[in-house]
Design an enzyme around this catalytic site. Structure first.
Site, PDB file in Angstrom:
ATOM      1  NE  ARG A   1      -3.777  -1.651   1.817  1.00 17.92           N
ATOM      2  CZ  ARG A   1      -5.199  -1.889   0.967  1.00 17.92           C
ATOM      3  NH1 ARG A   1      -5.313  -0.666  -0.019  1.00 17.92           N
ATOM      4  NH2 ARG A   1      -6.092  -2.858   0.745  1.00 17.92           N
TER       5      ARG A   1
ATOM      6  CG  HIS B   1      -0.816  -6.254   3.192  1.00 17.51           C
ATOM      7  ND1 HIS B   1      -1.092  -6.410   2.214  1.00 17.51           N
ATOM      8  CD2 HIS B   1      -2.220  -6.339   4.055  1.00 17.51           C
ATOM      9  CE1 HIS B   1      -2.284  -5.872   2.118  1.00 17.51           C
ATOM     10  NE2 HIS B   1      -2.742  -5.884   2.893  1.00 17.51           N
TER      11      HIS B   1
END
Length: 478
Positions: free
Chosen positions: A253, A282
């Protein structure tokens, strides 16, 4: 006297104002109240779906977009939002179906056409990878002769020899602030050294806090390097007397994920018994391919760097037990009340490597708390949700005071739920440059009392979140 429908429209308008102010939870509340008054208007459901997208509640977004489509079968926005949610939880075939419908209903929709082409490409790639999938691949470190790798005389940073130094870390942090990278040899050295360190740690790391030490627990940092630097400025850098635990999701991100990963790893190498890293959802291959980390590694270093990081991520511990009082893990609790700390200790993360769609590892990385008792379907579309009774039973069974987890934005940076037994901490303020949330961290001393601290985002260079993501499908989430 306004009719329920008119009152609902006014609530929707207030939701739109909150949405425009990037206050997604308040927007969701207003849309929910509008739906409770009048549930036949498809825009109420579609708007709430969009707000759920912003909070990463992709499962709820799919549910609401589906309801909007039931009410209005030609609702292009609802198909688009559902497709985006499917893409976010890595279901490209479902996303493809909805993007096709968008283009069928609105042939001039250029954005939907672009997303459709990208989705078709992703589906083809997945089919190709599935067709050539083999067993254990050789390590990316194989054939890498670090001793013969030359660092050019023109390299203007501190040199790294065989061991990490504080001088190197300090210099590296300044380089990153100034938009520089470190030499690829040094990146290789750091990742390889830390992979070995964390591989040898247990799946459940157990830590006691000495009398003269403070331990700081941090939540998601998601590539927001300049905010991590602000956290260190406010709270102090890692040292022999100031330990840190980072609870997963330090990459993806945000567009400085390699910087954060290398800083955390360098600190782990320098002080392996004072610096701890849990894996997040993640720190996994499928997420890294979609949410930017793979692309960032290739842009700033090379593909081998990503592969080395990938191997190191699968070696990371899944949880940390602090003073036998606090279990710290990225997501949350389990679908089965019989799971104990011993089950976590026995979990062979080296055999499984990636979390998959079910099982203990997936639940540790993906689940979320809910206010209602019992368990419920995941708002994300992956994993499940667990209620206060589940948390209470788990803590009682395992002799814990609380579970500390991350994984979700909290507007105040942290939240104590489930009668204080489930604590969320999130350390990425103004998440993705969109959400007006604070960041937070937890300081724990030898008395094992939790001290919460909040901090605000700081300015950063003009590089947008997800700048290195391979697919602009994900830009719809920004």
């Amino acid at each position: 006297m306004a009719t329920p429908e008119q009152q609902a429209i006014e609530l929707k308008n207030q939701g739109n104002k909150a949405f425009a102010a990037h206050d997604w939870p308040t927007a969701i509340d207003f849309y929910t109240k509008a739906i409770e008054l009048y549930d036949k208007e498809p825009t109420f459901w579609s708007n709430r779906a969009q707000a759920y997208l912003k909070t990463e509640a992709y499962g709820y977004a799919i549910r609401d977009a589906t309801k909007a489509i039931e009410l209005k079968p030609d609702f292009v926005k609802a198909y688009y939002r559902r497709a985006t949610a499917y893409a976010a939880i890595l279901k490209p075939k479902d996303a493809l179906r909805d993007f096709k419908q968008c283009v069928k209903l609105d042939p001039n929709n250029k954005d939907a056409k672009l997303k459709l082409v990208e989705c078709e490409k992703i589906v083809r790639q997945l089919a190709f990878f599935a067709a050539i999938e083999v067993g254990d691949e050789p390590s990316a470190a194989d054939g890498l002769d670090l001793d013969s790798m030359v660092v050019e005389p023109s390299y203007d940073g501190v040199r790294l020899e065989k061991e990490m130094t504080q001088e190197f870390i300090d210099d590296m942090m300044e380089r990153f602030k100034n938009g520089k990278t470190i030499h690829k040899k040094y990146a290789y050295q750091i990742i390889i050294a830390v992979k070995k360190l964390v591989y040898d740690e247990p799946t459940l790391v157990e830590v006691d806090i000495p009398d003269d030490v403070q331990l700081t627990v941090c939540g998601d940092t998601h590539g927001q390097y300049f905010d991590l630097m602000e956290l260190f400025r406010l709270n102090g850098k890692p040292s022999d007397k100031h330990w840190y635990l980072f609870n997963g999701d330090f990459v993806d991100r945000g567009s400085w994920s390699t910087e954060i990963a290398l800083v955390l790893y360098a600190n782990k190498w320098l002080r392996p018994n004072c610096f701890f890293i849990n894996r997040g959802n993640h720190e996994t291959d499928d997420m890294n391919k979609v949410y930017g980390f793979e692309g960032e590694c290739k842009a700033k270093y090379n593909e081998r760097t990503f592969k080395l990081f990938s191997e190191s991520f699968s070696a990371l511990p899944l949880a940390t037990l602090i003073g036998k009082k606090y279990l710290v893990l990225h997501g949350g609790l389990f679908s089965d009340d019989n799971v104990t700390l011993d089950d976590i200790r026995k979990l062979d993360r080296h055999k499984q490597r990636q979390p998959g769609q079910s099982g203990l590892m997936m639940e540790m990385l993906w689940t979320d708390p809910q206010a209602e008792p019992g368990r419920g379907p995941s708002k994300r579309g992956v994993g499940l949700q667990f209620g206060p009774d589940v948390t209470k039973r788990f803590c009682e069974k395992n002799g814990l005071e609380a579970v500390i987890r991350s994984h979700e934005v909290r507007m105040e940076g942290y939240e104590e739920e489930h009668d204080g037994k489930c604590i969320t901490v999130f350390s990425a303020p103004k998440y993705c440059d969109m959400t007006e949330n604070k960041g937070a961290y937890i300081n724990i001393g030898p008395d094992y009392k939790l001290r919460f601290a909040q901090f605000d985002a700081v300015p950063h260079p003009n590089i947008r979140p997800m700048a290195y993501a391979q697919s602009s499908i994900m830009s719809a989430l920004m």
